[in-house]
Design a protein around this motif. Sequence first.
Motif, PDB file in Angstrom:
ATOM      1  N   GLY A 231       1.153  21.607 -29.222  1.00  0.00           N
ATOM      2  CA  GLY A 231       2.452  22.068 -28.740  1.00  0.00           C
ATOM      3  C   GLY A 231       2.392  22.796 -27.414  1.00  0.00           C
ATOM      4  N   GLY A 232       1.533  22.339 -26.494  1.00  0.00           N
ATOM      5  CA  GLY A 232       1.435  22.978 -25.185  1.00  0.00           C
ATOM      6  C   GLY A 232       0.701  24.300 -25.195  1.00  0.00           C
ATOM      7  N   SER A 365     -12.473  33.992  -1.896  1.00  0.00           N
ATOM      8  CA  SER A 365     -13.427  34.966  -2.458  1.00  0.00           C
ATOM      9  C   SER A 365     -12.823  35.927  -3.472  1.00  0.00           C
ATOM     10  N   ARG A 366     -11.525  35.851  -3.711  1.00  0.00           N
ATOM     11  CA  ARG A 366     -10.913  36.702  -4.731  1.00  0.00           C
ATOM     12  C   ARG A 366     -11.085  36.052  -6.106  1.00  0.00           C
ATOM     13  N   PRO A 367     -11.409  36.813  -7.125  1.00  0.00           N
ATOM     14  CA  PRO A 367     -11.446  36.226  -8.466  1.00  0.00           C
ATOM     15  C   PRO A 367     -10.049  35.836  -8.923  1.00  0.00           C
ATOM     16  N   ILE A 368     -10.000  34.997  -9.928  1.00  0.00           N
ATOM     17  CA  ILE A 368      -8.731  34.613 -10.547  1.00  0.00           C
ATOM     18  C   ILE A 368      -8.626  35.378 -11.866  1.00  0.00           C
ATOM     19  N   ILE A 369      -7.625  36.244 -11.943  1.00  0.00           N
ATOM     20  CA  ILE A 369      -7.428  37.093 -13.120  1.00  0.00           C
ATOM     21  C   ILE A 369      -5.961  36.987 -13.511  1.00  0.00           C
ATOM     22  N   GLY A 370      -5.686  36.337 -14.622  1.00  0.00           N
ATOM     23  CA  GLY A 370      -4.297  36.192 -15.060  1.00  0.00           C
ATOM     24  C   GLY A 370      -4.134  35.035 -16.022  1.00  0.00           C
ATOM     25  N   TRP A 371      -2.911  34.869 -16.501  1.00  0.00           N
ATOM     26  CA  TRP A 371      -2.625  33.797 -17.452  1.00  0.00           C
ATOM     27  C   TRP A 371      -2.655  32.447 -16.764  1.00  0.00           C
ATOM     28  N   SER A 372      -3.160  31.459 -17.460  1.00  0.00           N
ATOM     29  CA  SER A 372      -3.242  30.102 -16.933  1.00  0.00           C
ATOM     30  C   SER A 372      -1.950  29.348 -17.230  1.00  0.00           C
ATOM     31  N   PRO A 373      -1.790  28.139 -16.683  1.00  0.00           N
ATOM     32  CA  PRO A 373      -0.613  27.330 -17.018  1.00  0.00           C
ATOM     33  C   PRO A 373      -0.581  26.900 -18.480  1.00  0.00           C
ATOM     34  N   LEU A 374      -1.733  26.924 -19.159  1.00  0.00           N
ATOM     35  CA  LEU A 374      -1.790  26.559 -20.567  1.00  0.00           C
ATOM     36  C   LEU A 374      -1.619  27.820 -21.409  1.00  0.00           C
ATOM     37  N   GLU A 375      -0.581  27.837 -22.201  1.00  0.00           N
ATOM     38  CA  GLU A 375      -0.294  29.016 -23.019  1.00  0.00           C
ATOM     39  C   GLU A 375      -1.480  29.353 -23.920  1.00  0.00           C
ATOM     40  N   GLY A 376      -1.781  30.630 -23.981  1.00  0.00           N
ATOM     41  CA  GLY A 376      -2.876  31.095 -24.828  1.00  0.00           C
ATOM     42  C   GLY A 376      -4.194  31.245 -24.115  1.00  0.00           C
TER      43      GLY A 376
END
Length: 420
Positions: A231-232, A365-376
């Motif tokens: 379900g996404g 060079s910045r890290p990626i910190i946060g919610w992704s497009p895929l829920e959960g």
Amino acid sequence: MKICILGAGVIGLTTAWCLAEAGYDVVIVDRHASTAKDASAANGAQLSYAFVAPLASPATLKKLPSLLLSRNSPMRIRAGLDPALISWAARFLLACRPGAVRETVAAQLALAALSRSELTRLTQNLRLSFGLRTAGKLVIHRSAREFKTACRSVVAAGEEHGQQILSAAECLALEPALQLDADQLAGGIFTASEQVGDCAAFCAALTVRLRQRRNVEWLLDTPIIGPVRAGGRLVAVDTGKGQIAADHFVLCMGAASGAFARACGFYLPIYPLKGYSITLAPPPQARVLRHSITDMARKLVFAPLARDGRSAVRIAGIADLESNDMTLDGGRIDILRRAAAELLGIEAAGDIAPWCGLRPATPDSRPIIGWSPLEGLFINSGHGMLGWTLACGSARLTADMIERKRPATETSPFALRRAA
């Protein structure tokens, strides 16, 4: 609530601790049988809170042709026509704009300050021992032009980071272990507050503390095969030992994060930068390195460490774009050997503990910190050459965002979709 941490390097372990400390049930999954076996194993050992300049910059752009064509260059491309590299490189060129660089430096300085505070808290509260000490960092410049540019940056920043501009003679007086003549240097920038520490030893000590918690489960020696969606939403990960279900997942898989993201149906701009290090014990007659050193011309770092109760030196650097090739290149190790001989007068012979690892780098060079497009699925990856420095701060931001607390610093500069 159960949260699954994908990856047991320094990013995954610190994230696991912050979430377990907040009361979540945590399960840590990694393909290796023990923790910190990839980029955390033998990195440069510098905790560089004031020097966070990105690889992408106007200066790097000007030097790029010579950097890529020179045999002994600290940067090399051997990935061929890799579509992932082409996409990453296009974004890297955009990140070289002065405005983008200023945004990155400001964001990284804020995250580094938070990380230092969090590392201090963990070290004191958990009584972790990993050779942490405030050694100070000396950045030496051989080019008069580049030294003048560095001096202008120090003047513009004021005394905020306690940086001092030193002449060549003052650099050599500050660090007697440097075996250079004054005419080989243009000068240096010294920051007394910078630290060094053994990242692998930190991970080992933190692993012990995590194993003492009842709300932490371990699934090591467990290869992660791919996502299981419904379900996404990401509801489980498929592994070599079956499926692991959880309420949320945190992606901390370093250089492997991009492949997992693709399997989840979205693009993560992370590409592996292959780095090298050697760790050597100087002979008894050698002068002990007192401070952390960065040689800007060669893009190499030298950090004083302790090894088996003796003084040791970690020499690290190089940024090769070779996809996922983990072959230990003897020629690149020789660059580090020669640097040890030239700068410190140490002829590295047999026991040098050569190592290479893949650092997960984003174009800016910045890290990626946060919610992704895929829920959960939450992302905490892409720290490049500053993973050790930024780990504890990134873990704090991750826990705050998952808990829906007000973060300790601005999070938009680290979102997958960068703020406009």
